[in-house]
Design an enzyme around this catalytic site. Structure first.
Site, PDB file in Angstrom:
ATOM      1  N   ASP A  12     -16.962  14.198 -29.838  1.00  0.00           N
ATOM      2  CA  ASP A  12     -17.225  15.630 -30.064  1.00  0.00           C
ATOM      3  C   ASP A  12     -16.675  16.513 -28.947  1.00  0.00           C
ATOM      4  O   ASP A  12     -17.212  17.579 -28.672  1.00  0.00           O
ATOM      5  CB  ASP A  12     -18.733  15.907 -30.230  1.00  0.00           C
ATOM      6  CG  ASP A  12     -19.338  15.028 -31.293  1.00  0.00           C
ATOM      7  OD1 ASP A  12     -18.689  14.837 -32.332  1.00  0.00           O
ATOM      8  OD2 ASP A  12     -20.455  14.516 -31.083  1.00  0.00           O
ATOM      9  N   HIS A  40     -14.407  15.522 -37.207  1.00  0.00           N
ATOM     10  CA  HIS A  40     -13.716  16.519 -36.408  1.00  0.00           C
ATOM     11  C   HIS A  40     -13.908  17.850 -37.114  1.00  0.00           C
ATOM     12  O   HIS A  40     -13.713  17.929 -38.310  1.00  0.00           O
ATOM     13  CB  HIS A  40     -12.208  16.264 -36.390  1.00  0.00           C
ATOM     14  CG  HIS A  40     -11.827  14.996 -35.726  1.00  0.00           C
ATOM     15  ND1 HIS A  40     -12.206  14.682 -34.452  1.00  0.00           N
ATOM     16  CD2 HIS A  40     -11.070  13.972 -36.164  1.00  0.00           C
ATOM     17  CE1 HIS A  40     -11.689  13.509 -34.137  1.00  0.00           C
ATOM     18  NE2 HIS A  40     -11.012  13.055 -35.155  1.00  0.00           N
TER      19      HIS A  40
HETATM   20  P1  GDP Z   1     -14.100  16.137 -32.120  1.00  0.00           P
HETATM   21  O1  GDP Z   1     -14.795  15.086 -32.899  1.00  0.00           O
HETATM   22  O2  GDP Z   1     -13.719  15.673 -30.749  1.00  0.00           O
HETATM   23  O3  GDP Z   1     -12.936  16.710 -32.857  1.00  0.00           O
HETATM   24  O4  GDP Z   1     -15.129  17.306 -31.870  1.00  0.00           O
HETATM   25  P2  GDP Z   1     -16.054  18.091 -32.932  1.00  0.00           P
HETATM   26  O5  GDP Z   1     -15.228  18.680 -33.962  1.00  0.00           O
HETATM   27  O6  GDP Z   1     -17.189  17.260 -33.367  1.00  0.00           O
HETATM   28  O7  GDP Z   1     -16.720  19.165 -31.962  1.00  0.00           O
HETATM   29  C1  GDP Z   1     -16.046  20.154 -31.391  1.00  0.00           C
HETATM   30  C2  GDP Z   1     -16.627  21.481 -31.844  1.00  0.00           C
HETATM   31  O8  GDP Z   1     -16.241  22.461 -30.944  1.00  0.00           O
HETATM   32  C3  GDP Z   1     -16.106  21.957 -33.185  1.00  0.00           C
HETATM   33  O9  GDP Z   1     -17.108  22.702 -33.827  1.00  0.00           O
HETATM   34  C4  GDP Z   1     -14.918  22.834 -32.818  1.00  0.00           C
HETATM   35  O10 GDP Z   1     -14.622  23.829 -33.763  1.00  0.00           O
HETATM   36  C5  GDP Z   1     -15.428  23.446 -31.563  1.00  0.00           C
HETATM   37  N1  GDP Z   1     -14.430  23.772 -30.559  1.00  0.00           N
HETATM   38  C6  GDP Z   1     -13.329  23.068 -30.155  1.00  0.00           C
HETATM   39  N2  GDP Z   1     -12.757  23.678 -29.100  1.00  0.00           N
HETATM   40  C7  GDP Z   1     -13.520  24.771 -28.832  1.00  0.00           C
HETATM   41  C8  GDP Z   1     -13.475  25.780 -27.840  1.00  0.00           C
HETATM   42  O11 GDP Z   1     -12.624  25.795 -26.959  1.00  0.00           O
HETATM   43  N3  GDP Z   1     -14.459  26.723 -27.881  1.00  0.00           N
HETATM   44  C9  GDP Z   1     -15.439  26.742 -28.809  1.00  0.00           C
HETATM   45  N4  GDP Z   1     -16.361  27.696 -28.785  1.00  0.00           N
HETATM   46  N5  GDP Z   1     -15.532  25.779 -29.749  1.00  0.00           N
HETATM   47  C10 GDP Z   1     -14.583  24.834 -29.757  1.00  0.00           C
END
Ligand code: GDP
Length: 426
Positions: A12, A40
């Site tokens: 995440d 994701h």
């Molecule tokens: P992953 O499994 O590593 O892809 O991560 P997730 O999707 O589970 O969690 C990342 C969350 O953070 C998602 O809701 C993204 O839209 C959000 N996100 C990613 N980068 C950023 C950022 O720089 N700022 C903010 N506010 N949200 C972000």
């Protein structure tokens, strides 16, 4: 050349966003491990998507999205997701599924549920997607490759043989209804119809693509600390989450992986059980959870609230090292703008000694966080595109962490969208 996008921590970290962003310049995106057990979240011009098995490159028409042999492929879930994406206006993505990928069988999901039930309070916090039973069977050599769907006689015989074994456990350990091999075979024939148009020899395809100078992204799931070898065993996932495994799970030469972008979130979150040294609780945690990510830190697969904590330099230094990091993408920094002061975990105290090296699980259970407090920047940094334009305290936070983890932060993400990125010239 090949670039890997992987996680430094418990998952995440925002790998989906970084992959979606980097896919603009890439030709092929490959999932190389894991299954539909993690998600994701991607925000782009088509809307907000939670992808579980589709590679994060599916939103472009210039890319090919690949399911590598290392993935736990749940065929119905894959096509449900594919159809959902298309029904929301995304042009039908170009897909290729490795003939060597193995399939999550309907009984893998049942076994996952039954085992969690049996373990009760001692469970691992599985997402019950069948991943642990799937990989157990793969390495016990009773798994099913996609290629086996095309040899119906042998398939039928193998299904019967495997059901016989599974039924012993179902009857005597779990006391649950037995499997019917005919039903399973019929289901596999349905799977065959679904995958047939997309199946191919992925490693050959990637080899040829590399000869033609194409750019390939390997998209990791979860993060270093969930790796079965280098993570917080046994509170780990069942497939390797490391960039090095990308070579195996996609079928590319290891020496072709030229860049390893390790995604690291500006604070910590984790799902499932296991030691989490910099964890915070109560109102402090609730507030960070509510403000975190894009719409709160809740699991993309299960919707369950994530455990929250301050940035952990010990875990992240280790997580980056074990990935072989060339670049750190530091994400979700914008979320911390509400804090007056920001604690950072810079060491672990274990049996009265302070260390900055991440220990094995038994010692980790005893570790207490050593915290240093940095001043906050108290403003919204979204929309900023130049590193120099970030508030001074914000830059200090980034540089403090960069020094502690010892790997270059070359990208800072300050929002969930594709363009919310600040490149740092180094
Ligand atoms: P992953 O499994 O590593 O892809 O991560 P997730 O999707 O589970 O969690 C990342 C969350 O953070 C998602 O809701 C993204 O839209 C959000 N996100 C990613 N980068 C950023 C950022 O720089 N700022 C903010 N506010 N949200 C972000």
């Amino acid at each position: 050349m090949v670039k890997a996008i992987v996680g430094a921590n418990w998952g995440d970290e925002g790998k989906g966003k970084i992959t979606d962003m980097m896919a603009q310049e890439a030709d092929i995106i490959v999932r190389f491990q894991g299954g539909a057990n993690a998600g994701h979240t991607i925000v782009n011009d088509y809307g907000k998507f939670a992808l579980h098995t589709l590679p994060s490159g599916v939103f472009y028409d210039h890319t090919t999205s690949i399911i590598g042999n290392g993935v736990a492929l749940n065929i119905p879930v894959f096509f449900k997701e594919y159809n959902e994406v298309v029904s929301r206006g995304v042009p039908a993505p170009k897909i290729m599924i490795s003939d060597r990928a193995q399939m999550v069988m309907p009984y893998h999901i049942l076994f996952d549920q039954y085992e969690e039930e049996r373990l009760g309070g001692k469970s691992f916090g599985s997402t019950k997607s069948g991943i642990a039973p799937f990989y157990s069977d793969k390495y016990a050599k009773i798994g099913f490759q996609v290629s086996e769907l095309f040899d119906e006689e042998s398939l039928k015989e193998k299904v019967e043989r495997v059901c016989e074994m599974k039924n012993v456990t179902l009857e005597h350990l779990y006391h649950k209804p037995l499997l019917n091999p005919d039903e399973i075979y019929a289901e596999l024939m349905e799977y065959k119809k679904m995958v047939e148009p997309y199946v191919g020899d992925v490693s050959l395809y990637l080899w040829n693509a590399l000869q033609e100078g194409k750019e390939i992204l390997l998209e990791g799931q979860l993060g270093s600390l969930k790796d079965p070898d280098h993570g917080i065993y046994p509170m780990v996932t069942s497939s390797s989450t490391l960039a090095a495994y990308g070579a195996i799970g996609a079928g590319v030469p290891p020496y072709e992986i030229k860049q390893i972008i390790t995604v690291c979130k500006a604070y910590s979150s984790a799902v499932g059980a296991g030691a989490f040294v910099s964890e915070i609780f109560g109102d402090e945690a609730d507030e960070l959870r509510r403000r975190g990510g894009d719409g709160g830190e809740y699991g993309a697969t299960t919707g369950r609230p994530r455990r929250m904590g301050w940035f952990d330099c010990v875990a992240s230094k280790y997580g980056c090292r074990i990935q072989g990091t060339t670049d750190v993408a530091f994400t979700v920094l914008d979320v911390l703008g509400y804090l007056d002061e920001i604690p950072v975990c810079t060491g672990y105290e274990i049996d009265g000694k302070i260390t900055t090296d991440f220990p094995t699980t038994a010692l980790l259970e005893k570790a207490k966080p050593v915290l240093e407090v940095l001043p906050g920047w108290k403003c919204d940094i979204r929309g900023i595109r130049k590193y120099e334009e970030l508030p001074e305290n914000c830059r200090k936070y980034v540089e403090f962490i960069e020094e502690k983890i010892g790997f270059p932060i070359t990208m800072v993400s300050n929002g969930p969208g594709r363009n919310d990125i600040i490149y740092r010239n180094r």
